[in-house]
Scaffold this motif. Structure first.
Motif, PDB file in Angstrom:
ATOM      1  N   CYS A 195       0.827  -1.207   0.000  1.00 16.50           N
ATOM      2  CA  CYS A 195       0.000   0.000   0.000  1.00 16.50           C
ATOM      3  C   CYS A 195       0.861   1.257   0.000  1.00 16.50           C
ATOM      4  N   ARG A 196       1.986   1.208   0.680  1.00  9.81           N
ATOM      5  CA  ARG A 196       2.859   2.388   0.776  1.00  9.81           C
ATOM      6  C   ARG A 196       3.592   2.694  -0.526  1.00  9.81           C
ATOM      7  N   ARG A 197       3.841   1.686  -1.322  1.00  9.83           N
ATOM      8  CA  ARG A 197       4.547   1.897  -2.587  1.00  9.83           C
ATOM      9  C   ARG A 197       3.792   2.843  -3.497  1.00  9.83           C
ATOM     10  N   GLY A 198       2.484   2.793  -3.438  1.00  9.45           N
ATOM     11  CA  GLY A 198       1.671   3.694  -4.247  1.00  9.45           C
ATOM     12  C   GLY A 198       1.335   3.167  -5.619  1.00  9.45           C
ATOM     13  N   ASP A 199       1.772   1.954  -5.943  1.00  9.44           N
ATOM     14  CA  ASP A 199       1.434   1.371  -7.248  1.00  9.44           C
ATOM     15  C   ASP A 199      -0.074   1.140  -7.369  1.00  9.44           C
ATOM     16  N   ARG A 200      -0.648   0.674  -6.265  1.00  6.18           N
ATOM     17  CA  ARG A 200      -2.069   0.340  -6.247  1.00  6.18           C
ATOM     18  C   ARG A 200      -2.714   0.991  -5.029  1.00  6.18           C
ATOM     19  N   SER A 201      -4.005   1.205  -5.110  1.00  4.42           N
ATOM     20  CA  SER A 201      -4.728   1.784  -3.980  1.00  4.42           C
ATOM     21  C   SER A 201      -4.960   0.704  -2.914  1.00  4.42           C
ATOM     22  N   ILE A 202      -5.363   1.153  -1.738  1.00  8.87           N
ATOM     23  CA  ILE A 202      -5.667   0.215  -0.656  1.00  8.87           C
ATOM     24  C   ILE A 202      -6.792  -0.713  -1.085  1.00  8.87           C
ATOM     25  N   ARG A 203      -7.773  -0.174  -1.780  1.00  4.26           N
ATOM     26  CA  ARG A 203      -8.897  -0.995  -2.251  1.00  4.26           C
ATOM     27  C   ARG A 203      -8.411  -2.096  -3.188  1.00  4.26           C
ATOM     28  N   GLU A 204      -7.518  -1.763  -4.116  1.00  7.75           N
ATOM     29  CA  GLU A 204      -7.010  -2.753  -5.066  1.00  7.75           C
ATOM     30  C   GLU A 204      -6.197  -3.836  -4.365  1.00  7.75           C
ATOM     31  N   VAL A 205      -5.362  -3.436  -3.414  1.00  8.41           N
ATOM     32  CA  VAL A 205      -4.571  -4.417  -2.659  1.00  8.41           C
ATOM     33  C   VAL A 205      -5.502  -5.348  -1.896  1.00  8.41           C
TER      34      VAL A 205
END
Length: 99
Positions: A24-34
């Motif tokens: 989540c911290r990397r910012g590649d994907r949103s929390i919802r996507e993760v």
């Protein structure tokens, strides 16, 4: 319309939670996507991220170790209150017996 069945409660290792937080911290994907990718609830993932921020000192709140200590102290406090209650009842019983 049928209601969704509640999801059975699952537990996760601290290592797994740390991995999810890092994703989540990397910012590649949103929390919802993760959350969707790993079949997790979005709320749980948000809580893990928030707690990781508290533990890292980036946010105000109780750290994980403080939460554990507080829970242990509450359990001990409850046990001690029960002990005192039992002793009060025993004292009243024996005081009545000696009259």
């Amino acid at each position: 319309m049928g209601k969704k069945k509640p999801r059975p409660r699952r537990s996760f290792t601290p290592e797994f939670k740390a991995e999810i937080v890092e994703l989540c911290r990397r910012g590649d994907r949103s929390i919802r996507e993760v959350a969707q990718d790993f079949d997790l609830t979005e709320t749980a993932v948000r809580q893990w991220v928030r707690q990781a921020e508290v533990d890292a000192g980036q946010r105000d709140g109780l750290t994980s170790s403080e939460r554990e200590e507080l829970a242990a102290l509450r359990r001990e406090n409850q046990r001690l209150r029960q002990d005192v209650d039992i002793l009060k009842r025993a004292t009243a019983f024996f005081a009545k017996e000696t009259r």
